[in-house]
Design an enzyme around this catalytic site. Structure first.
Site, PDB file in Angstrom:
ATOM      1  N   ARG A   5      38.314  40.118  41.720  1.00 50.50           N
ATOM      2  CA  ARG A   5      37.542  38.869  41.584  1.00 50.50           C
ATOM      3  C   ARG A   5      36.536  38.897  40.454  1.00 50.50           C
ATOM      4  O   ARG A   5      36.285  37.882  39.818  1.00 50.50           O
ATOM      5  CB  ARG A   5      36.777  38.593  42.887  1.00 50.50           C
ATOM      6  CG  ARG A   5      37.639  38.183  44.064  1.00 50.50           C
ATOM      7  CD  ARG A   5      36.781  38.029  45.293  1.00 50.50           C
ATOM      8  NE  ARG A   5      36.087  39.274  45.631  1.00 50.50           N
ATOM      9  CZ  ARG A   5      35.082  39.369  46.491  1.00 50.50           C
ATOM     10  NH1 ARG A   5      34.604  38.288  47.074  1.00 50.50           N
ATOM     11  NH2 ARG A   5      34.543  40.535  46.754  1.00 50.50           N
ATOM     12  N   GLY A  47      36.535  51.740  43.581  1.00 49.77           N
ATOM     13  CA  GLY A  47      37.147  52.484  44.671  1.00 49.77           C
ATOM     14  C   GLY A  47      38.545  52.978  44.370  1.00 49.77           C
ATOM     15  O   GLY A  47      38.866  53.388  43.244  1.00 49.77           O
ATOM     16  N   VAL A  48      39.397  52.916  45.386  1.00 57.55           N
ATOM     17  CA  VAL A  48      40.748  53.455  45.262  1.00 57.55           C
ATOM     18  C   VAL A  48      41.565  52.679  44.242  1.00 57.55           C
ATOM     19  O   VAL A  48      42.341  53.253  43.482  1.00 57.55           O
ATOM     20  CB  VAL A  48      41.452  53.454  46.629  1.00 57.55           C
ATOM     21  CG1 VAL A  48      42.875  53.968  46.499  1.00 57.55           C
ATOM     22  CG2 VAL A  48      40.686  54.309  47.639  1.00 57.55           C
ATOM     23  N   GLY A  49      41.404  51.359  44.189  1.00 61.80           N
ATOM     24  CA  GLY A  49      42.170  50.556  43.245  1.00 61.80           C
ATOM     25  C   GLY A  49      41.891  50.945  41.805  1.00 61.80           C
ATOM     26  O   GLY A  49      42.815  51.106  41.001  1.00 61.80           O
ATOM     27  N   TYR A 107      41.586  41.855  60.532  1.00 60.51           N
ATOM     28  CA  TYR A 107      41.821  42.982  59.626  1.00 60.51           C
ATOM     29  C   TYR A 107      42.869  43.932  60.196  1.00 60.51           C
ATOM     30  O   TYR A 107      43.833  44.288  59.506  1.00 60.51           O
ATOM     31  CB  TYR A 107      40.513  43.728  59.373  1.00 60.51           C
ATOM     32  CG  TYR A 107      40.675  44.926  58.466  1.00 60.51           C
ATOM     33  CD1 TYR A 107      40.945  44.761  57.114  1.00 60.51           C
ATOM     34  CD2 TYR A 107      40.569  46.229  58.962  1.00 60.51           C
ATOM     35  CE1 TYR A 107      41.106  45.859  56.261  1.00 60.51           C
ATOM     36  CE2 TYR A 107      40.725  47.323  58.126  1.00 60.51           C
ATOM     37  CZ  TYR A 107      40.990  47.134  56.780  1.00 60.51           C
ATOM     38  OH  TYR A 107      41.157  48.212  55.960  1.00 60.51           O
ATOM     39  N   ASP A 144      40.548  35.396  42.853  1.00 59.35           N
ATOM     40  CA  ASP A 144      40.226  35.643  44.261  1.00 59.35           C
ATOM     41  C   ASP A 144      41.522  35.541  45.061  1.00 59.35           C
ATOM     42  O   ASP A 144      42.110  34.463  45.176  1.00 59.35           O
ATOM     43  CB  ASP A 144      39.203  34.623  44.749  1.00 59.35           C
ATOM     44  CG  ASP A 144      38.703  34.919  46.160  1.00 59.35           C
ATOM     45  OD1 ASP A 144      39.329  35.752  46.858  1.00 59.35           O
ATOM     46  OD2 ASP A 144      37.691  34.320  46.570  1.00 59.35           O
TER      47      ASP A 144
END
Length: 284
Positions: free
Chosen positions: A40, A19-21, A157, A66
């Protein structure tokens, strides 16, 4: 200074497996920075690292940690000892549950707070000091539109993302005069593997290979990050996100909460059938 001189020689990207990371890690590598990839799953990190080395020719390191576990930040700090980290990206902590707070085990909420609040505070405290001492560096903290107001079915969240937004703004207020660029990037619906999996599981898209309707492409998010890096403290990504923020700012706090609650119900919650003595209502 060029990009490498200003933010190098090493970047640390939390949430770099996909994804974005992962896209941020690739973009930093293309700009000449060596990259520490943190997430992770070791096999996925190894794949991203190999891709970066092949395409950008920079050094990489991988940390399979983690972030929800106690002591995660200390393990990261110890594993990067001796590296000159000039750029920190915190892009971890999505919510793939979207369930009522009381229907979720407490440890799930606690893990969200650990991952989205405690760890970024700890990492920023450690890595920002040498950045400020040498008068250069960059920090990007990813937030979410869910943090603009409290939302049902994502209590921990949305609260943690509000924390991240204010954390980035407060860090910017202290550090931008010391040569450290800090940016809080507030995302709306974004086309990531996590969102695809969630919407497929809920029957909203036909396949996890399908882009969710209305989701911003990852490349647009990355472009916004670099375009606004020196224009902190906060960047709302995309016209939809900007429109939502303007709407929230134009109403009272209580009204904002009602608006986002209705939006979440419309998107995620299947309406229950009314009892015979109840009138039918519609979500607006």
């Amino acid at each position: 200074m060029d990009f490498n001189q200003r933010y190098g020689p090493w970047a640390l990207v939390a949430g770099a497996s996909d994804g974005v990371g992962a896209a941020m890690a690739h973009a930093l590598a293309r700009r000449g920075l060596n990259v520490v990839l943190l997430a992770r799953r070791q096999p996925v990190l190894d794949t991203v690292a190999a891709q970066i080395r092949d395409t950008a020719g920079v050094e990489t390191r991988t940390l399979a940690i983690d972030l929800a576990e106690a002591g995660a930040a200390q393990r990261i700090i110890e594993s990067t000892a001796g590296l000159d980290i000039g750029f920190l990206v915190y892009c971890a902590g999505s919510d793939t549950n979207v369930t009522p707070f009381l229907d979720t085990p407490l440890d799930v909420a606690e893990s969200m707070v650990q991952r989205n609040c405690m760890v970024p505070v700890q990492l920023c405290h450690h890595y920002a000091k040498p950045m400020a001492d040498r008068g250069r560096g960059g920090i990007v903290i990813f937030g979410s539109g869910a943090g603009l107001a409290g939302a049902p079915n994502m209590v921990a969240y949305s609260a943690s993302k509000a924390f991240d937004m204010v954390l980035a703004e407060a860090l910017w207020s202290e550090l931008h005069t010391k040569g450290v660029d800090v940016l809080g990037l507030i995302l709306g619906k974004t086309d990531t593997p996590a969102l695809r999996a969630l919407e497929f599981r809920r029957g909203q898209i036909a396949s996890p290979d399908t882009a969710p309707p209305g989701a911003a492409p990852v490349d647009d998010v990355v472009a916004a990050a670099f375009a606004n890096l020196t224009a902190g403290p906060t960047c709302l990504v995309g016209e939809d996100m900007q429109a939502v923020a303007e709407l929230m700012a134009s109403v009272s706090r209580n009204e904002a909460v009602h608006i986002i609650a209705r939006a979440v119900e419309h998107r995620w919650v299947k309406p229950a059938l009314p009892r015979p003595d109840q009138p039918r209502t519609s979500v607006r």
